[in-house]
Design an enzyme around this catalytic site. Structure first.
Site: not given
Length: 504
Positions: A209, A211, A260, A295, A362, A368
């Site tokens: 996707e 960022k 986002e 997302f 995390r 990313k």
């Protein structure tokens, strides 16, 4: 429970770098706390009263005329009670009433307790990185699995409430926490990837996707009631009416969405991050409009989806939001990265399709990929400039998060990348959170996160972490992030020659 016991434990935790020692000290205290003391004690140790901001300023607290008590006698419960009264005091005559309450509180405290209370009430004790250590301590004190504590915290979003459940009801009480539409959950976080190829090789079946350089949002819809939260769980519903209206019209009864939002230029490319963030404090609908890109879907029409694989959550996401899904796909990863960069975005996210939603964690299931190295670091101090920058705080001292709950670890300095506007803002804002001065250096409470672009890292005995940034420059401050969201010292060390990964 005496406040003195909390003060002693807090000092012991601050004095050691050992995670095991921190957990042992905290668990020992929690094991002694009565039911009424657990919630405020955990809040105090985490550096923030249950009541949040009490409204007592630094000058008021340090000018208070309250001689310290000779012996410890103030309890945690009484301290919490007085802070509650202080928070609720308003209206005519409230200034004097607040001074009276503060005088009563500080007059019952020893000198060490007074200093602890001042730091607690001004935010100087706040150390978000301690959360992970505290969760381990709660699990140890309650003799319950750590995963059960972490999941309950993920769903409640409140450390003290999680502690009370664990210590009074055990694993059964922790299991009662559920995703509740209208109450935000902690967002799942991504780890940096060394490259697109390494991420693809590691994760297998993935979705890739865009960022985006926007602001993380979590949206809850229950009928016509829509609430919008930031990544730090702060509610911003009143500031984003266009997002509220859009979500209200989605073809579903109840939904919880992760996404986002950002402001776009006329050509469809993103405006600056600062322009997007400026909307979070605005209430005028005629201001810059925000566009959402979702997302993930954590709940849809009465069904919780946290524990189902991403491939199933993606189906629910498309069903719920249609065209408002973030651009991406499961094929042609290199082309998606190219398209994202061409559109003015930061890079891509690579996500394992068989992964569940690990809220507040995390992990490696989301990675990313960005073409440039960046780190989110904590501002520890700033030096007064000279020449053209005389009168401005310029050279920033930067710290990485200690994953074991200690204070941020200094890894470098930079004065590069700052505009005149940023220098003026920085000079004003950093002095507002000043803790002390040393020659030409203004030390500040660790509250601000700044995004730094850098060329890498190098071994250096100059800083406590044994590593230093190379050619660091400021990209921007990150008002959407807390120090607990900053990159760790491990992320900095990973940039050393031969390291495993770069930060994102």
């Amino acid at each position: 429970m005496l406040l003195a016991d909390v003060v002693t434990t807090s000092a012991a935790v601050a004095a050691t770098r050992s995670r095991l020692a921190k957990v042992k000290a905290l668990a020992g205290l929690l094991g002694q706390a009565g039911p009424e003391a657990v919630e405020p004690a955990v809040a105090f140790l985490a550096g923030a009263p249950r009541q949040g901001r009490t409204g007592a300023g630094w000058r008021t607290l340090y000018d208070l005329d309250a001689p310290p008590a000779a012996e410890p006698g103030l309890t945690v419960e009484r301290t919490d009670e007085l802070l509650e009264k202080l928070t609720r005091t308003s209206g005519k005559g409230s200034v004097q009433k607040r001074v009276d309450l503060l005088t009563e509180l500080f007059g019952a405290a020893t000198r060490e307790e007074q200093e602890f209370l001042r730091r607690l009430m001004t935010g100087e004790l706040r150390q978000g990185a301690l959360e992970g250590v505290m969760l381990d301590a709660i699990a140890s004190a309650a003799q319950v699995p750590g995963e059960a504590v972490r999941r309950a915290f993920m769903l409640s979003g409140r450390l003290p409430v999680t502690a009370v459940a664990a210590l009074t009801g055990g694993e059964a009480a922790l299991a009662e926490f559920r995703l509740e539409v209208g109450r935000p959950v902690r967002p799942m976080l991504a780890s940096p990837a060394e490259s697109l190829r390494t991420a693809l090789d590691e994760l297998g079946d993935v979705v890739v996707e865009y960022k985006m350089d926007g602001a993380r949002i979590q949206v809850h819809k229950n009928g016509d009631d829509v609430r919008v939260f930031t990544r730090t769980l702060r509610e911003i519903t009143a500031s984003v009416p266009e997002l509220v209206e859009l979500v209200r019209e989605l073809p579903c009864r109840t939904v919880v969405l992760d996404g986002e939002t950002l402001a776009l230029k006329d050509d469809g490319k993103p405006r600056s991050f600062q322009e997007t963030m400026s909307r979070f404090g605005a209430t005028n609908q005629r201001e810059l409009l925000l566009r959402p890109y979702f997302f993930d879907c954590l709940h849809l029409n009465g069904i919780d989806l946290l524990d189902v694989p991403l491939r199933e959550r993606n189906k629910a996401l498309h069903e719920a939001v249609g065209e408002h899904v973030i651009p991406g796909g499961t094929q042609n990863a290199e082309q998606i990265l190219t398209d994202s960069l061409d559109a003015g975005h930061e890079g891509v996210m690579v996500k394992a399709l068989d992964s569940i939603y690990a809220a507040g964690r995390r992990g490696r299931a989301w990675q990313k990929v960005k073409p440039e190295h960046t780190l989110d670091l904590v501002v520890l101090a700033a030096e007064w400039g000279h020449g053209r920058r005389t009168g401005y705080l310029s050279n920033l001292h930067l710290g990485a998060r200690d994953p074991d709950g200690g204070p941020p670890i200094m890894v470098g300095k930079t004065f590069k990348g700052m505009t005149d506007e940023l220098l003026a803002w920085q000079t004003r804002e950093l002095q507002a959170i000043e803790s002390h001065r040393e020659d030409y250096v203004v030390h500040v409470r660790p509250e601000f996160v700044v995004e730094i672009e850098l060329d890498g890292a190098q071994v250096s005995p100059r800083y406590p972490g044994g590593v230093a940034l190379r050619f660091a420059r400021v990209l921007r401050y990150r008002p959407d992030k807390d120090p607990a969201d900053a990159d760790t010292i491990d992320a900095v060390r990973a940039l050393l020659p031969g390291g495993n990964a770069g930060p994102g």
